[in-house]
Write an enzyme that holds these catalytic residues in place. Structure first.
Site, PDB file in Angstrom:
ATOM      1  N   SER A  18       0.852  -1.188   0.000  1.00 53.36           N
ATOM      2  CA  SER A  18       0.000   0.000   0.000  1.00 53.36           C
ATOM      3  C   SER A  18       0.883   1.230   0.000  1.00 53.36           C
ATOM      4  O   SER A  18       1.955   1.230   0.623  1.00 53.36           O
ATOM      5  CB  SER A  18      -0.893   0.013   1.248  1.00 53.36           C
ATOM      6  OG  SER A  18      -1.508   1.288   1.421  1.00 53.36           O
TER       7      SER A  18
ATOM      8  N   TYR B 155      -2.197  -0.711  10.021  1.00 51.88           N
ATOM      9  CA  TYR B 155      -2.349  -1.146   8.630  1.00 51.88           C
ATOM     10  C   TYR B 155      -1.095  -0.832   7.817  1.00 51.88           C
ATOM     11  O   TYR B 155      -0.537  -1.705   7.138  1.00 51.88           O
ATOM     12  CB  TYR B 155      -3.568  -0.468   8.011  1.00 51.88           C
ATOM     13  CG  TYR B 155      -3.780  -0.777   6.553  1.00 51.88           C
ATOM     14  CD1 TYR B 155      -4.434  -1.946   6.165  1.00 51.88           C
ATOM     15  CD2 TYR B 155      -3.332   0.099   5.550  1.00 51.88           C
ATOM     16  CE1 TYR B 155      -4.627  -2.237   4.825  1.00 51.88           C
ATOM     17  CE2 TYR B 155      -3.528  -0.188   4.206  1.00 51.88           C
ATOM     18  CZ  TYR B 155      -4.175  -1.351   3.853  1.00 51.88           C
ATOM     19  OH  TYR B 155      -4.369  -1.650   2.529  1.00 51.88           O
TER      20      TYR B 155
END
Length: 252
Positions: free
Chosen positions: A142, A157
């Site tokens: 990401s 995350y």
């Protein structure tokens, strides 16, 4: 025919990756957890375009089920593709979680660690005997793990996605003796069902978010799916050990 395993392909980036890989001539074994109906829709769309696909259930949070899943993959390879190995693995399945550091609950931290890092690690380990020499792996990272993107609330995350980047580099080194390439792909914000379907529930955020992209819009699943398909295909044959941001220049 080459064969790919794509996890989390009932919607979003995983669905796009499965369809785009199939368009390039690979058969696809795709996985779903709770969304069997949409996984079957992915299979239908691949078959409608002349491809071959099989949907299998996989709970990425239950590592004890990975041996049984490997057996299911081996069975699908034998029955549907007349193969005993596959060529391309896309570790896409995952989920988002948001909380400020002072509010993170330990059980949520553990759940995300299993789903986003431990799960892909041990799934790859379980499937490695079935991956053909000269194959390719793409892990989804990401751009939240990139230095230029720091969104409050995504510490866990982003840190886990950063771990995926490092893991991918080590996989590339260790698996290179078998000619297996490993890369990670780092999407920016993409309109999917991610984060509890946040974009569908809050469409008003999209125009404002689009201003942070150099190319002037928020990402679509095919923007990422096509990049993944390229990386696992022949066009990506000389790319390994890289984390490739596919974000339309978000925060550029």
């Amino acid at each position: 025919m080459k064969v790919a395993v794509v996890t989390g392909a009932s919607s979003g980036i995983g669905q796009s990756a499965a369809i785009q890989i199939a368009k390039r001539g690979s058969g696809v074994i795709l996985t779903y957890n709770s969304n069997e109906l949409d996984a079957k829709e992915t299979v239908r769309r691949i078959e409608q375009a002349g491809g071959t696909a099989v949907a299998l259930h996989l709970d990425l949070g239950d590592t004890s089920g990975f041996v049984a899943f490997r057996a299911a993959v081996a069975d699908a390879l034998r029955v549907t593709f007349q193969r005993d190995s596959f060529d391309q693995l896309v570790n896409n399945a995952g989920f988002a979680g948001m909380a400020m550091i002072e509010d993170v609950q330990e059980q949520d931290f553990d759940r995300m660690t299993v789903g986003l890092f431990k799960g892909p690690f041990f799934l790859t380990q379980a499937l490695l005997p079935l991956i053909t020499d000269g194959g390719a792996i793409v892990n989804l990272s990401s751009n939240s793990a990139q230095p230029h993107t720091t969104a409050p609330g995504y510490s866990v995350y982003a840190a886990l996605k950063g771990a995926v980047v490092v893991l991918s580099r080590y996989m590339a080194k260790e698996f290179s003796s078998r000619g297996i390439r490993v890369n990670s792909v780092a999407p920016g914000a993409t309109v999917t069902r991610f984060a509890d379907d946040a974009f569908a529930k809050n469409p008003e955020i999209i125009p404002e978010l689009a201003k942070s992209f150099a190319l002037g819009r928020v990402g679509e699943p095919d923007d990422i799916g096509m990049a993944i398909a390229m990386l696992v295909s022949e066009e990506g044959r000389w790319i390994t050990g890289q984390d490739i941001e596919v974000s339309g220049g978000q925060n550029l």
